[in-house]
Each structure stands twice: as structure tokens, then as C-alpha cells.
Enzyme design. Sequence first.
Site, PDB file in Angstrom:
ATOM      1  N   ARG A   1      -2.603  12.262   9.954  1.00  0.00           N
ATOM      2  CA  ARG A   1      -2.091  12.392   8.496  1.00  0.00           C
ATOM      3  C   ARG A   1      -0.597  11.793   8.521  1.00  0.00           C
ATOM      4  NH1 ARG A   1      -2.237  15.796   5.086  1.00  0.00           N
ATOM      5  NH2 ARG A   1      -3.877  16.897   5.700  1.00  0.00           N
TER       6      ARG A   1
ATOM      7  N   TYR B   1      -1.847  -8.914  -8.847  1.00  0.00           N
ATOM      8  CA  TYR B   1      -3.038  -8.601  -8.110  1.00  0.00           C
ATOM      9  C   TYR B   1      -3.926  -7.719  -8.684  1.00  0.00           C
ATOM     10  CZ  TYR B   1      -6.473  -6.549  -4.881  1.00  0.00           C
ATOM     11  OH  TYR B   1      -7.738  -6.051  -4.331  1.00  0.00           O
TER      12      TYR B   1
ATOM     13  N   ASP C   1       5.510  -7.485  -4.118  1.00  0.00           N
ATOM     14  CA  ASP C   1       4.244  -7.788  -3.466  1.00  0.00           C
ATOM     15  C   ASP C   1       4.380  -8.893  -2.568  1.00  0.00           C
ATOM     16  OD1 ASP C   1       1.747  -8.240  -2.254  1.00  0.00           O
ATOM     17  OD2 ASP C   1       0.712  -7.276  -3.878  1.00  0.00           O
TER      18      ASP C   1
ATOM     19  N   LYS D   1      -4.650  -8.919   4.586  1.00  0.00           N
ATOM     20  CA  LYS D   1      -4.664 -10.562   4.329  1.00  0.00           C
ATOM     21  C   LYS D   1      -3.994 -11.260   5.719  1.00  0.00           C
ATOM     22  CE  LYS D   1      -6.495  -9.040   0.614  1.00  0.00           C
ATOM     23  NZ  LYS D   1      -5.640  -8.886  -0.586  1.00  0.00           N
TER      24      LYS D   1
HETATM   25  C1  PLP Z   1      -5.481  -7.806  -1.487  1.00  0.00           C
HETATM   26  C2  PLP Z   1      -4.246  -7.735  -2.355  1.00  0.00           C
HETATM   27  C3  PLP Z   1      -3.783  -6.423  -2.569  1.00  0.00           C
HETATM   28  C4  PLP Z   1      -4.505  -5.215  -2.301  1.00  0.00           C
HETATM   29  O1  PLP Z   1      -4.775  -4.993  -0.906  1.00  0.00           O
HETATM   30  P1  PLP Z   1      -5.705  -4.204  -0.286  1.00  0.00           P
HETATM   31  O2  PLP Z   1      -5.514  -4.057   1.176  1.00  0.00           O
HETATM   32  O3  PLP Z   1      -7.239  -4.823  -0.684  1.00  0.00           O
HETATM   33  O4  PLP Z   1      -6.064  -2.858  -0.922  1.00  0.00           O
HETATM   34  C5  PLP Z   1      -2.497  -6.445  -3.102  1.00  0.00           C
HETATM   35  N1  PLP Z   1      -1.498  -7.380  -3.452  1.00  0.00           N
HETATM   36  C6  PLP Z   1      -2.076  -8.726  -3.258  1.00  0.00           C
HETATM   37  C7  PLP Z   1      -1.380  -9.828  -3.353  1.00  0.00           C
HETATM   38  C8  PLP Z   1      -3.612  -9.007  -2.401  1.00  0.00           C
HETATM   39  O5  PLP Z   1      -4.041 -10.047  -2.340  1.00  0.00           O
END
Ligand code: PLP
Length: 395
Positions: A55, A108, A180, A205
Site C-alpha cells: 500500500r 467523465y 483530466d 485507456k
Molecule cells: C475512463 C475514464 C476515467 C475513469 O477511469 P477508470 O480507470 O475507469 O477508473 C476518468 N476520466 C476519463 C476521461 C475516462 O475516460
Amino acid sequence: MQRTETALVHQGEHFNTTSAVVSPIFQTSTYYADNDLDIYIEAATATKHPTFYHRHGNPTNSQVAELLAHLEQTEDALVLATGMAAISTAVLAAVQAGDHVIAQHAHYSGASLFLREFLADYGVAVTFVDQTDNEAIAAAIRPETKLIYVETPSNPNLAITDLAFVGKLGKEHGILTMVDNTFSSPINQQPHVFGIDVILHSATKYLGGHSDLTAGAVCGTKVFIDKVWKRSLVLGASLSPFDSWLLLRGLKTLALRVRQINENALQLAQWLDGHQAVRAVTYVGLPSHPQHALAKEQMRGFTGMLCIELEGAGEADQFAKAQQLLGTLKVFSNAASLGGVESLIVHPASMWGGHHAVEQKTIGGIKLGLLRISVGIEHIDDLLADLAQGLAKLS
Ligand SMILES: *Cc1c(COP(=O)(O)O)cnc(C)c1O
């Protein structure tokens, strides 16, 4: 400083203390410690110690974090279990009861849920504004505003936030700015250049890029990352050793993948733009995008994300056609997520049907006839042929 392509392959290698060319997976929860208790105390209290207890940290997590800090040009970074773990711990490290946050109408879906439903429970107020309206962002500032949280291009409607404006506004008012950067990846957009303080990623992603892991990242100053780490430690948001190793492997080809994806997406968007069965194409790389000029200023590539709205006699008919198209495509698959090597197509209004308020859907531009495409690295001719046969069958 090493160039991006080289850094992707080598940055952070010193965390691999073996002679293996590829860093091993440190699949362990704990590490043999020093019996000198002074040294032990130091390890137990150190931030992100890579070999104390999982952790706290892990050598691969440290290696990936060092690479991501390099890519985003920040002092430090932390990797976490998911993108949402990155978003929630970073926001919790930035605000406390009584504070105020400025965010966008469209984020998101998980981030929207956190900002709309969770922060209020902890005494944090949030004002939601139109991300394309700089005046609205500035006008929302209150004496107690501590954070401006943005996402660009936004999911799924691909609206652009003016990063240079937000970065400058934050600096002028002493407000932390956070973006983000998932849709762009650091290959297409480096928000720190525009004065943004904290950069977040769903590494699930583009960064991972193979749809085989979940991970998140926060990039910022060392002081801020220490705060995020402390929250990750108590909330238990650490990234697992195997997912971290897969992320490290995926990152090596990030520049190659993103370049190919940008190229495929632009060709696909141009082709779809002229198709008679398609009413509208939204792609930040097309001159028809209302913010194309701004996108060109702050992005070096336009991503693999695009949206289409099908022709139809009203919304119900468009919805039926979207449903029909999903059933006829063979190369594109209907699956949540994005940014992988494979091309995906989803119907956002269904994906987020249960989570988004009606007002959010309309303001966020999530129409019933809208389809979101994440373009992969397949051969462009196969992608075009698949959509051509699918669109030809619509009746
Ligand atoms: C998928 C996504 C998230 C969340 O990510 P996870 O790995 O699924 O928790 C946050 N912001 C954007 C723009 C995303 O496409």
C-alpha cells in the site's frame, strides 16, 4: 532531457535492481526489512517507499510514476488502482469542508458523480459551468474557491477547455488547477505547459493501451503528490503489481500507438463527414469543430475519439438506426472504455442512462442518436470498409 520515445522505453529503469532487461513483476505484498529499527522507522514513514509494504509502494509503481512525471513535465507523480482512484484522491487532497470547486457541466460520468453527489456530503460546494465559456469560469470564482477541475477534450461530447486561460486564472487567484488528460494522453497534450498544476489520467485507456488493466495517475508537485499518496494509503487505492507491470509494458509503445490512432481517426472522421447516412461528425481535428482553432493551439494531435450522429426522422428513428448499426459492425465492437489498440463504438446515452440527470445529458450534448467511437490501430481500409457496409444497411 531525453526525448519522449526514448523516455517511454527507459525512464525509471533504475528501480529495476536486477540484471533482467525487462523489470520483473514484484508480486509481493511485503519486503524483508532492516533489523536496525531506526532504519525501519525511516522506511515505515517514508512517502512512496518502493519496498516496504504494497500500500506504500512497489518498485514498478515507482518506475511508472517517474516516467509519467517525465511525460507530463511535473515534479512528481503517483499511480493508483484506477482513474477514479486518481480523481477522487487528488480532489480530496485539494479541498476540505467549507471550500468551493469550479467544474464543468460535462465530465467523465464517474467524475461527475463524485463532484455532484459525494463532495456535498463533505461540505464542499461545486459550481458547474460551460467549459467553452471562459467568462463563465472566471465569474464562478468565490473567495473560498480552492480548485478548478477541468477535462479536455471532454467525454463524450469532445468540447475543449482553454487550458492557457484556466492555468493563468488559477495562478492569478491562487487557485489550484487540475485537468483530466485521459483523452489526449501526454503525446497529444501537455497541460503543464499551459500552467495547469495537476494532471490526472485514467491509465486504463491510452497509457495502458491494450484494454487489459485498470490504473490511474496523478502528476503534480512533490508536496501535492505526498498529500495524494497519504489519501491513497488510507483509502487503499494502490495499483496492483501485475497491472502496474502491464502498464509499464504498454507505455513503451505509447507514442507509436497514439500517432497511428490520430492518423486513423482523422481519416475516418473526414470520410464519415461526407457520408449521406451521417448527420454530424464531431472530431476536434476537423475544421468544422467549433473549437478547432483552440484545439490546434493546445494539442499536438487530435486523439482517436470521435462522435457521430446518424441521419433519421427524429430522435427515435436515430436511436433505432444506432441500434441497427451496432449489430452490423464486425471490426468495431460495442464495449465500454476507450484508448486501446482495438476500435470500439458505444451508445453513450445507454451507457450512462442510469447515472446522468436529464439536464446533464442535454447540457453535456448526449443525444439519443449519438455514437462514440474510439479508433484503434487496425488498418484504416478495414475500418472504413466495416463502417461502409454497416451504414449501407441502415434503413
Ligand atoms: C475512463 C475514464 C476515467 C475513469 O477511469 P477508470 O480507470 O475507469 O477508473 C476518468 N476520466 C476519463 C476521461 C475516462 O475516460
